[in-house]
Enzyme design. Structure first.
Site, PDB file in Angstrom:
ATOM      1  N   LYS A 166      35.915  81.815  32.644  1.00  0.00           N
ATOM      2  CA  LYS A 166      35.321  80.521  32.960  1.00  0.00           C
ATOM      3  C   LYS A 166      36.232  79.784  33.944  1.00  0.00           C
ATOM      4  O   LYS A 166      37.333  79.365  33.582  1.00  0.00           O
ATOM      5  CB  LYS A 166      35.164  79.682  31.688  1.00  0.00           C
ATOM      6  CG  LYS A 166      34.287  78.474  31.897  1.00  0.00           C
ATOM      7  CD  LYS A 166      34.520  77.381  30.870  1.00  0.00           C
ATOM      8  CE  LYS A 166      35.711  76.541  31.207  1.00  0.00           C
ATOM      9  NZ  LYS A 166      35.648  75.848  32.500  1.00  0.00           N
ATOM     10  N   GLY A 217      46.063  75.724  32.531  1.00  0.00           N
ATOM     11  CA  GLY A 217      45.555  74.390  32.834  1.00  0.00           C
ATOM     12  C   GLY A 217      46.556  73.343  32.396  1.00  0.00           C
ATOM     13  O   GLY A 217      47.752  73.633  32.278  1.00  0.00           O
ATOM     14  N   SER A 218      46.071  72.163  32.135  1.00  0.00           N
ATOM     15  CA  SER A 218      46.981  71.057  31.822  1.00  0.00           C
ATOM     16  C   SER A 218      47.481  71.161  30.378  1.00  0.00           C
ATOM     17  O   SER A 218      46.842  71.772  29.515  1.00  0.00           O
ATOM     18  CB  SER A 218      46.260  69.731  32.025  1.00  0.00           C
ATOM     19  OG  SER A 218      45.178  69.651  31.129  1.00  0.00           O
ATOM     20  N   THR A 219      48.601  70.516  30.125  1.00  0.00           N
ATOM     21  CA  THR A 219      49.156  70.503  28.772  1.00  0.00           C
ATOM     22  C   THR A 219      48.202  69.800  27.810  1.00  0.00           C
ATOM     23  O   THR A 219      48.021  70.248  26.667  1.00  0.00           O
ATOM     24  CB  THR A 219      50.544  69.833  28.794  1.00  0.00           C
ATOM     25  OG1 THR A 219      51.428  70.672  29.559  1.00  0.00           O
ATOM     26  CG2 THR A 219      51.120  69.667  27.398  1.00  0.00           C
ATOM     27  N   ALA A 220      47.550  68.736  28.273  1.00  0.00           N
ATOM     28  CA  ALA A 220      46.633  68.003  27.380  1.00  0.00           C
ATOM     29  C   ALA A 220      45.493  68.915  26.924  1.00  0.00           C
ATOM     30  O   ALA A 220      45.170  68.971  25.725  1.00  0.00           O
ATOM     31  CB  ALA A 220      46.076  66.786  28.112  1.00  0.00           C
ATOM     32  N   GLU A 239      49.474  78.754  29.678  1.00  0.00           N
ATOM     33  CA  GLU A 239      50.261  78.455  30.889  1.00  0.00           C
ATOM     34  C   GLU A 239      49.882  77.047  31.296  1.00  0.00           C
ATOM     35  O   GLU A 239      48.782  76.817  31.801  1.00  0.00           O
ATOM     36  CB  GLU A 239      49.920  79.451  32.015  1.00  0.00           C
ATOM     37  CG  GLU A 239      50.334  80.883  31.730  1.00  0.00           C
ATOM     38  CD  GLU A 239      51.841  81.084  31.763  1.00  0.00           C
ATOM     39  OE1 GLU A 239      52.590  80.146  32.103  1.00  0.00           O
ATOM     40  OE2 GLU A 239      52.279  82.200  31.429  1.00  0.00           O
ATOM     41  N   CYS A 273      51.517  74.318  39.573  1.00  0.00           N
ATOM     42  CA  CYS A 273      52.219  74.056  38.320  1.00  0.00           C
ATOM     43  C   CYS A 273      53.717  74.095  38.551  1.00  0.00           C
ATOM     44  O   CYS A 273      54.468  73.339  37.944  1.00  0.00           O
ATOM     45  CB  CYS A 273      51.799  75.076  37.271  1.00  0.00           C
ATOM     46  SG  CYS A 273      51.929  76.783  37.808  1.00  0.00           S
ATOM     47  N   GLU A 369      53.539  64.505  35.392  1.00  0.00           N
ATOM     48  CA  GLU A 369      53.238  65.519  36.411  1.00  0.00           C
ATOM     49  C   GLU A 369      52.258  64.922  37.420  1.00  0.00           C
ATOM     50  O   GLU A 369      51.097  64.689  37.101  1.00  0.00           O
ATOM     51  CB  GLU A 369      52.605  66.754  35.748  1.00  0.00           C
ATOM     52  CG  GLU A 369      52.297  67.828  36.763  1.00  0.00           C
ATOM     53  CD  GLU A 369      51.550  69.021  36.173  1.00  0.00           C
ATOM     54  OE1 GLU A 369      50.689  68.847  35.288  1.00  0.00           O
ATOM     55  OE2 GLU A 369      51.828  70.144  36.628  1.00  0.00           O
TER      56      GLU A 369
END
Ligand code: NAD
Length: 465
Positions: A166, A217-220, A239, A273, A369
């Site tokens: 996806k 993707g993002s940490t959130a 990651e 990243c 970030e």
């Protein structure tokens, strides 16, 4: 119209979605968008295809994946053009990303995890087997749609898993084109591609028939994914984001390191990243480095990635563009902006490369970030102070050290809490070497043998002789 790939067939979506060229801010293509039923169909197809794909001799899987690489290679110019249009990056960089993705596929197609004889001492024989897991869900972001997907697809399929991939909703087209090529080569169900509008990720990561989630993707969002896999204890690789420090040592030659640091901070419009996201310079070099970086920023060619000579393209999507405007406000209020500082006055999502000096450690631009071409430069007095401040972050993805004395820099690198540290270089990611994050930048590895092992279950057979 770009279509989904489900069970070997290219299918229309339950809905359609427009895709915007970030260089114009206008839609230039439309694509299929899946609904919940199509996601279920994709997982069911991958589940049905798994036993036969896993049972194929490695040599057959290898041959099919190499044919797949050949077929992508034959259309790589089309891929690169499409990548520039949907993602924004300059065309030569899009072409480079495609070369990398194809090389990755070939590398992992040839990497086999055979039976391993651990011990045979006359009394005991120990054998280790690496078995595929089943259906892998690959979820990717919009900054490197091809390379980041291939870091998952190539090892997962090579090891005998099947996949539902996806892409991010703002960069679906190149991934769908990968599906179009796969439809002619891979057995039905081995690779399935669905597109959502940020609404199907949770359904995919909680799906009981998915054995592993590989997420970039993002940490959130990574935290949400981690919660969502807990009930079924799925295997998980994350990651995530980073806030990498670039530390300049006091022996560095500013004329040499400034262009390299500028590149490390602004490649892909800073949407990497592993980009250099904050710079620590010794007080003795501070003003000279700031001036050199400001000049590089002022001279950079910021334009449509389709135009020859463009160094820095647009920000990939409107949401990120708006987020970066907030970082620009913060830069003006908490530091001194010595280059850039505003969006470009034109259509599309362009931000002038921005250099910020005299900014505090607690400024949002330093702590968070930014994921864009806005770089804060901070002064330090002692190297211990620089190391402590570099490590004072919830992130720990990468980092760089710039020096005329690599030996000295190694001693510093050994004290940085991150998954990778480069000295006098940046973004060198050899395919045979694992890469991954520390702290809230994620866990697990991609690339290297470890990156392949992540898509397998290890089993020990322990025999009394
Ligand atoms: P994002 O987290 O917003 O989205 C990533 C993907 O997750 C997209 O495909 C999105 O549709 C999907 N998603 C959204 N909600 C979901 C949910 N609830 N469950 C499952 N999937 C969901 O990230 P982004 O903005 O697309 O990408 C930028 C971020 O990615 C930055 O933080 C960057 O540092 C990070 N990144 C990390 C690496 C790495 O290797 N560590 C590489 C590239 C980018």
């Amino acid at each position: 119209m770009h279509r989904l790939l489900i069970d070997g067939k290219l299918v229309d979506g339950a809905r359609t979605m427009e895709v915007v060229n970030p260089a114009t801010g206008k839609a230039f293509a439309s694509c299929a968008r899946a609904d919940a039923q199509q996601l279920d169909d994709a997982v069911a197809a991958a589940k049905a295809a798994f036993p036969a794909w896993a049972a194929r001799p490695f040599a057959e899987r290898r041959q099919l994946l190499e044919s797949y690489a050949d077929a992508i290679d034959a259309r790589k110019d089309e891929f690169a053009r499409l990548l520039t249009r949907e993602q924004g990056k300059p065309l030569p960089q899009a072409a480079y990303e495609m070369e990398g993705a194809i090389a990755l596929l070939r590398t992992f197609a040839a990497m086999e995890l055979g039976l391993e004889e651990i011990r045979d001492d006359g009394a005991t024989r120990l054998i280790r087997q690496w078995s595929p897991l089943g259906v892998v869900a690959a979820i990717t972001p919009w900054n490197f749609p091809m390379l980041l997907l291939m870091m998952k697809l190539a090892p997962a399929l090579s090891a005998g898993n099947t996949m539902v991939a996806k892409p991010a909703p703002t960069t679906p087209l190149t991934t769908l084109l990968l599906g179009e090529v796969a439809a002619t080569i891979l057995p039905p169900g081995v690779l399935n591609i669905i597109v959502d509008d940020n609404d199907l990720g949770g359904q995919l990561t909680t799906h009981p028939d998915v054995a592993k989630v590989s997420f970039t993707g993002s940490t959130a969002t990574g935290k949400k994914v981690m919660h969502s896999v807990a009930d079924t204890l799925k295997r998980l690789t994350l990651e995530l984001g980073g806030n990498d420090a670039a530390i300049v040592l006091d022996d560095a030659d500013v004329d040499v390191v400034a262009p390299a640091i500028f590149q490390a901070a602004t490649l892909n419009a800073g949407q990497i990243c592993l980009a250099a996201k904050r710079v620590y310079a010794p007080a003795s070099l501070y003003d000279a480095l700031c001036d050199a970086l400001a000049k590089l920023a002022a001279d950079a060619v910021v334009d449509d990635g389709d135009k020859q000579g463009t160094q820095i393209g647009p920000i990939q999507n409107r949401a990120q563009f708006e987020k970066l405007k907030g970082f620009l406000d913060d830069a003006h209020s908490s530091g001194s902006v010595i280059a850039g500082g505003a969006p470009l006055d034109r259509d599309g999502y362009f931000i002038a490369p921005t250099i910020v000096k005299d900014i505090g450690d607690d400024a949002r631009l330093v702590r968070d970030e930014q994921f864009g071409p806005i770089l804060p430069i901070l002064a330090y007095d002692t190297i211990e102070d620089a190391i402590a401040r570099a490590n004072d972050s919830e992130y720990g993805l990468g980092g760089t050290i710039w020096t005329s004395n690599p030996e000295r820099a190694i001693a510093v690198a050994l004290q940085i809490d991150s998954g990778t540290v480069w000295i006098n270089k940046h973004l060198d990611l050899p395919f045979d070497v694992p890469f991954g994050g520390a702290k809230q930048s994620g866990f697990g590895a991609e690339l290297g043998r470890e990156g392949l092992e992540e898509f397998t279950q290890s089993k020990i057979v322990n025999v009394a002789l």
